[in-house]
Design an enzyme around this catalytic site. Structure first.
Site, PDB file in Angstrom:
ATOM      1  N   TYR A 250      -2.839  -1.113  10.155  1.00 21.41           N
ATOM      2  CA  TYR A 250      -2.088  -1.530   8.522  1.00 21.41           C
ATOM      3  C   TYR A 250      -1.055  -0.402   8.502  1.00 21.41           C
ATOM      4  O   TYR A 250       0.193  -1.509   7.802  1.00 21.41           O
ATOM      5  CB  TYR A 250      -3.043  -0.334   8.137  1.00 21.41           C
ATOM      6  CG  TYR A 250      -4.182  -0.608   7.128  1.00 21.41           C
ATOM      7  CD1 TYR A 250      -4.379  -1.693   5.877  1.00 21.41           C
ATOM      8  CD2 TYR A 250      -2.943  -0.146   6.249  1.00 21.41           C
ATOM      9  CE1 TYR A 250      -4.723  -1.776   4.885  1.00 21.41           C
ATOM     10  CE2 TYR A 250      -3.105  -0.326   4.528  1.00 21.41           C
ATOM     11  CZ  TYR A 250      -3.937  -1.014   3.930  1.00 21.41           C
ATOM     12  OH  TYR A 250      -4.097  -0.847   2.910  1.00 21.41           O
TER      13      TYR A 250
ATOM     14  N   SER B 145       0.877  -1.351   0.037  1.00 23.84           N
ATOM     15  CA  SER B 145      -0.358  -0.016  -0.292  1.00 23.84           C
ATOM     16  C   SER B 145       0.994   1.440  -0.338  1.00 23.84           C
ATOM     17  O   SER B 145       2.337   1.198   0.782  1.00 23.84           O
ATOM     18  CB  SER B 145      -0.826  -0.006   1.333  1.00 23.84           C
ATOM     19  OG  SER B 145      -2.051   0.823   1.254  1.00 23.84           O
TER      20      SER B 145
HETATM   21  P1  NAD Z   1     -11.392  -5.996  -1.064  1.00 22.16           P
HETATM   22  O1  NAD Z   1     -11.813  -6.030   1.433  1.00 22.16           O
HETATM   23  O2  NAD Z   1     -12.254  -6.130  -1.754  1.00 22.16           O
HETATM   24  O3  NAD Z   1     -10.618  -7.324  -0.665  1.00 22.16           O
HETATM   25  C1  NAD Z   1      -9.903  -7.734   0.228  1.00 22.16           C
HETATM   26  C2  NAD Z   1      -9.623  -9.147   0.452  1.00 22.16           C
HETATM   27  O4  NAD Z   1      -8.629 -10.324   1.853  1.00 22.16           O
HETATM   28  C3  NAD Z   1     -10.697  -9.773   0.196  1.00 22.16           C
HETATM   29  O5  NAD Z   1     -11.316 -11.001  -1.351  1.00 22.16           O
HETATM   30  C4  NAD Z   1     -11.506 -10.599   1.748  1.00 22.16           C
HETATM   31  O6  NAD Z   1     -12.428 -11.952   0.952  1.00 22.16           O
HETATM   32  C5  NAD Z   1     -10.743 -11.363   1.621  1.00 22.16           C
HETATM   33  N1  NAD Z   1     -10.426 -10.985   3.295  1.00 22.16           N
HETATM   34  C6  NAD Z   1     -10.454 -10.686   4.245  1.00 22.16           C
HETATM   35  N2  NAD Z   1      -9.847 -11.367   5.011  1.00 22.16           N
HETATM   36  C7  NAD Z   1      -9.427 -12.674   4.696  1.00 22.16           C
HETATM   37  C8  NAD Z   1      -8.993 -13.759   5.658  1.00 22.16           C
HETATM   38  N3  NAD Z   1      -8.750 -14.331   7.238  1.00 22.16           N
HETATM   39  N4  NAD Z   1      -8.624 -14.876   4.598  1.00 22.16           N
HETATM   40  C9  NAD Z   1      -8.703 -14.781   3.702  1.00 22.16           C
HETATM   41  N5  NAD Z   1      -9.326 -14.074   2.688  1.00 22.16           N
HETATM   42  C10 NAD Z   1      -9.599 -12.535   3.319  1.00 22.16           C
HETATM   43  O7  NAD Z   1     -10.264  -4.728  -0.514  1.00 22.16           O
HETATM   44  P2  NAD Z   1      -9.362  -4.503  -1.061  1.00 22.16           P
HETATM   45  O8  NAD Z   1      -9.576  -2.961  -1.280  1.00 22.16           O
HETATM   46  O9  NAD Z   1      -9.374  -5.123  -3.191  1.00 22.16           O
HETATM   47  O10 NAD Z   1      -7.975  -4.471  -0.657  1.00 22.16           O
HETATM   48  C11 NAD Z   1      -7.311  -5.980  -1.021  1.00 22.16           C
HETATM   49  C12 NAD Z   1      -5.362  -5.520  -0.351  1.00 22.16           C
HETATM   50  O11 NAD Z   1      -5.810  -4.451  -1.212  1.00 22.16           O
HETATM   51  C13 NAD Z   1      -5.543  -5.265   0.796  1.00 22.16           C
HETATM   52  O12 NAD Z   1      -4.018  -6.208   1.307  1.00 22.16           O
HETATM   53  C14 NAD Z   1      -5.613  -4.194   1.052  1.00 22.16           C
HETATM   54  O13 NAD Z   1      -4.477  -3.238   1.639  1.00 22.16           O
HETATM   55  C15 NAD Z   1      -4.442  -3.461  -0.324  1.00 22.16           C
HETATM   56  N6  NAD Z   1      -5.119  -2.018  -0.782  1.00 22.16           N
HETATM   57  C16 NAD Z   1      -6.057  -1.141  -1.310  1.00 22.16           C
HETATM   58  C17 NAD Z   1      -6.567  -0.379  -1.314  1.00 22.16           C
HETATM   59  C18 NAD Z   1      -7.919   0.267  -1.465  1.00 22.16           C
HETATM   60  O14 NAD Z   1      -8.179   1.590  -1.661  1.00 22.16           O
HETATM   61  N7  NAD Z   1      -8.701  -0.633  -2.228  1.00 22.16           N
HETATM   62  C19 NAD Z   1      -4.708   0.537  -1.547  1.00 22.16           C
HETATM   63  C20 NAD Z   1      -4.049   0.138  -0.819  1.00 22.16           C
HETATM   64  C21 NAD Z   1      -3.889  -1.200  -0.534  1.00 22.16           C
END
Ligand code: NAD
Length: 256
Positions: free
Chosen positions: A151, A138
């Protein structure tokens, strides 16, 4: 083409993980989707990817907060040429009020899971003579924001692990890198827009520009397709000498 390679993407039944799985499948890789749930929708997503791209796609349930489950995911998949550590959760609170269970869950899912999956996948990559590890970190792996202690700690931690794994595999045909997204338009973020519009009495455009993307100079979200494309690039021949580094996909956030 990534044809013949198997890609495991943790936390991939929504958002970035699902987008990355789609792009890897479009590039020809067989994909393994994962989350902690076990619903018909999860398996239907895999079937849809298989049907539309022609690759093999499976869904394997495993809870990334549990180390044994993380290792079992890799073992059940049977092979792992590309490992994308993407599963992640967030919680926002001042550090002196941060719930201990939330701290532990964030460190377990966002950081420890990548330790377990990487440890289980590396022997398979060595045996296959090729491997790519892509950690979804991130902008918060490189900078901080208040109230996101767990985080930010987990994401800085995974950037450090990325560098360490890269050094341990430097003389092998294996690379390990981290992608650092800024704000990405996932269904989760999209769902917050209507409430925020009401809360601030603002238009959709103003909420996006002035509230959500306050720190993102481009004033545009990154998309899950762009993150998938970055992951595909890291698996390409052009990226063979790219290891132990971070690629920001953040519209300039970390340039500020
Ligand atoms: P999201 O909530 O859509 O996806 C998260 C995924 O992780 C989902 O598929 C969920 O089912 C899964 N998950 C959660 N807990 C779990 C567990 N215990 N076991 C297995 N799977 C689990 O969110 P996202 O935005 O797609 O985030 C995905 C990654 O990207 C994360 O690591 C997040 O920190 C990172 N990220 C997101 C953003 C953003 O703006 N959306 C920015 C930077 C980084």
């Amino acid at each position: 083409s990534l044809s013949g390679k198997t890609a495991i993407v943790t936390g991939s039944n929504s958002g970035i993980g699902l987008g990355v799985a789609w792009e890897l499948a479009r590039a020809g890789a067989d994909v393994v989707l994962n989350s902690f749930t076990n619903s018909p929708e999860d398996y239907a997503l895999a079937a849809q990817i298989a049907q539309e791209t022609g690759v093999e796609a499976r869904y394997i349930q495993a809870d990334m907060s549990n180390g044994d489950d993380c290792r079992a995911l890799i073992e059940k998949a049977g092979s792992c040429d590309i490992l994308v550590n993407n599963a992640g959760i967030q919680h926002v609170a001042p550090i002196d009020e941060f719930p201990v269970d939330k701290w532990n869950a964030i460190i377990a899912i966002n950081l420890n899971s990548a330790f377990h999956t990487t440890a289980a996948a590396l022997p398979m990559m060595r045996k296959a003579g090729w491997g790519r590890i892509v950690n979804i970190a991130s902008a918060h792996g490189l900078t901080a924001s208040p109230y996101k202690a767990a985080y930010v700690s987990a994401k800085h931690g995974i950037v450090g692990m990325t560098k360490t794994v890269a050094l341990e595999t430097a003389q092998e045909p294996i690379t390990c890198n981290a992608i650092c997204p800024g704000y990405v338009l996932t269904p989760l973020v999209e769902a917050q827009i209507p409430d925020t519009m009401k809360e601030y009495n603002m238009s959709r455009e103003d909420v996006i520009k002035n509230v959500m993307l306050e720190r993102q100079p481009s004033k545009q979200f990154a998309t899950v397709e762009q993150l998938g494309g970055t992951a595909v690039f890291l698996c390409s021949a052009a990226a063979e000498q790219i290891t132990g580094t971070t690629i920001s996909v953040d519209g300039g956030w970390t340039a500020l």
